[in-house]
Design an enzyme around this catalytic site. Structure first.
Site, short mmCIF file in Angstrom:
data_model
loop_
_atom_site.label_atom_id
_atom_site.label_comp_id
_atom_site.label_asym_id
_atom_site.label_seq_id
_atom_site.Cartn_x
_atom_site.Cartn_y
_atom_site.Cartn_z
N MET A 19 70.88 60.56 26.08
CA MET A 19 71.23 59.63 25.33
C MET A 19 69.98 59.14 24.48
SD MET A 19 72.84 57.44 28.36
CE MET A 19 71.63 55.87 28.13
N HIS A 20 70.32 58.31 23.59
CA HIS A 20 68.92 58.30 22.32
C HIS A 20 69.63 56.66 21.55
CE1 HIS A 20 72.84 59.42 20.30
NE2 HIS A 20 72.39 58.70 19.39
N ARG A 21 70.08 55.85 21.81
CA ARG A 21 70.48 54.38 21.49
C ARG A 21 69.09 54.08 21.90
NH1 ARG A 21 73.75 55.51 17.89
NH2 ARG A 21 75.42 56.68 18.74
N ASP A 42 74.99 57.42 25.77
CA ASP A 42 74.93 56.49 25.02
C ASP A 42 75.75 57.51 23.49
OD1 ASP A 42 72.71 57.83 23.65
OD2 ASP A 42 71.54 55.81 24.54
#
Ligand code: UD1
Ligand code: UDP
Length: 372
Positions: free
Chosen positions: A208-210, A287
């Site tokens: 996850m990094h958005r 994501d």
């Protein structure tokens, strides 16, 4: 004798390396090109950058700009200033940018203003969500590129709808899948499963990094609820992106994350180790842009926690599903997927491991034509 075509390939952030590696190799093998790598330094940690050069057999960059982080304007502006010097001194025949990161945007604008032909690999993808920084980067880059190399039919349709000349659009397939095909066997030989004591299909892999998911406290709290639920069903392996790690600390939620049981938190992994884990996971929860494509190729279920995707073929043909970051909904769907034994999906057209060679052929025919 024909002149060699001098190509500057731009890399900056993690997802760029696996796209440029096969392209550089194809350009080198073709014989018509002098292929060079410019690294902006947008990503700079060993585990977000250097490791990919070694694992993907990319030569050290010919030029390293060392830009690092900053606000969007700072980062983009600094890359533009440094890259302009490189272009003016080096006088390339072609600049190649990939994907949708700030390095892509910055180097595209510079190339267009310096009148250097520009190729965009992964053109035409649209999420139609202008709150995503990547969507702005994609729109601007495509509007100034001369060669628009497209991975899926939706990209061709989007460019046509935006009025891009047919002569600039090339449906070539997916260079990221070229890397996957090339390194899949090598990845399978890594010892990451043994190191983490994992057996195939016994775990869920997460990335996850958005900013829309990890830059708010409520987003991270939602994520914690989701991870807690999944860990009640399967072990979760979560190599954590530096942005996400930083945000857990900023919002004071890192101790909650670390206290979860059945969760293996790791630093970002090398490409080969991550590919091995993807291939052996029961499910990916992510994501990431690229992971949606890789899981489609590997035919592993993927749940993408976003409102939209610029890669619709991964849903239409592949194994990807979209869900908003709503813990209740996500948890229910995760339970269903993990209980099911069927995986749907086919591999999209031209995702065959040869996109880079097609691109090299296009550059050779078009650029030599222009020089005659
Ligand atoms: C960037 C891209 C995003 C892509 C992602 C892939 C933009 C606007 N965003 O997001 O599209 O999906 O890369 O991973 O280009 N950091 C480190 N070490 C590093 C790199 C970053 O600590 O090697 C930290 C820094 O605090 C930095 C922050 O992460 O400020 C954000 O990095 P940045 O490159 O600006 O954006 P990403 O979130 O990585
Ligand atoms: N990846 C990796 N190590 C990790 C997580 C991802 O090598 O710990 C790879 C992944 O297989 C894919 C690429 O990084 O090839 C995707 O990059 P990322 O998710 O950072 O960017 P995005 O695709 O979202 O722009």
């Amino acid at each position: 004798m024909q002149k060699t075509i001098k190509v500057l390939n731009v890399v900056g952030a993690r997802p760029n390396f696996m796209k440029v590696a096969p392209l550089h190799a194809a350009l080198q093998a073709h014989g018509a090109f002098q292929s060079m790598i410019v690294h902006t330094g947008q990503h700079y940690d060993e585990k977000m950058s250097d490791i990919f050069f070694r694992q993907l057999e990319l030569p050290q960059p010919d030029v390293y700009l060392g830009i690092g982080g900053g606000s969007h304007a700072e980062q983009t502006g600094k890359i533009m200033m440094a890259f302009e010097k490189i272009v003016l001194e080096g006088k390339p025949d072609l600049v190649v940018v990939v994907g949708d990161v700030n390095s892509t945007l910055a180097c595209s604008i510079v190339s267009a203003k310096c009148h250097i032909p520009l190729a965009h690999v992964e053109a035409g993808l649209r999420s139609r969500d202008r709150e995503m920084p990547e969507e702005i980067n994609r729109l601007v880059t495509d509007s100034v590129a001369d060669y628009l190399l497209v991975t899926e039919q939706s990209g061709v349709d989007n460019l046509r709808a935006e009025g891009v000349a047919e002569s600039k659009i090339y449906f070539v397939g997916n260079v990221m899948i070229d890397s996957l095909v090339r390194f899949r066997e090598k990845a399978a030989k890594t010892s990451i499963l043994q190191e983490l004591s994992l057996s195939p299909k016994s775990f869920v892999l997460m990335t996850m990094h958005r900013p829309s998911n990890v830059d708010t406290k409520s987003g991270l709290q939602n994520l914690l609820q989701i991870i807690e639920h999944i860990t009640s069903l399967k072990r979760v392996v979560f190599p954590i992106h530096p942005r996400t790690r930083k945000q857990f600390a900023t919002f004071g939620l890192d101790s909650q994350l670390h206290s979860l049981s059945n969760l293996t938190l790791l630093d970002p992994l090398g490409y080969l180790e991550f590919l091995n884990l993807m291939e052996n996971a029961s499910l990916l929860v992510t994501d990431s842009g690229g992971v949606q494509e890789e899981t489609t190729y590997l035919q592993v279920p993927c749940l993408t926690l976003r409102e939209n995707t610029e890669r619709p073929v991964t849903i239409e043909l592949g194994t990807n599903e979209l869900l908003s970051m709503d813990a209740h909904q996500v948890n229910q769907r995760v339970s269903e997927i993990l209980a099911s034994t069927t995986v749907r999906g086919t591999i999209p057209p031209l995702w065959d491991g040869h996109a880079s060679e097609r691109i090299a052929d296009i550059f050779a025919s078009k650029l030599f034509q222009n020089q005659e």
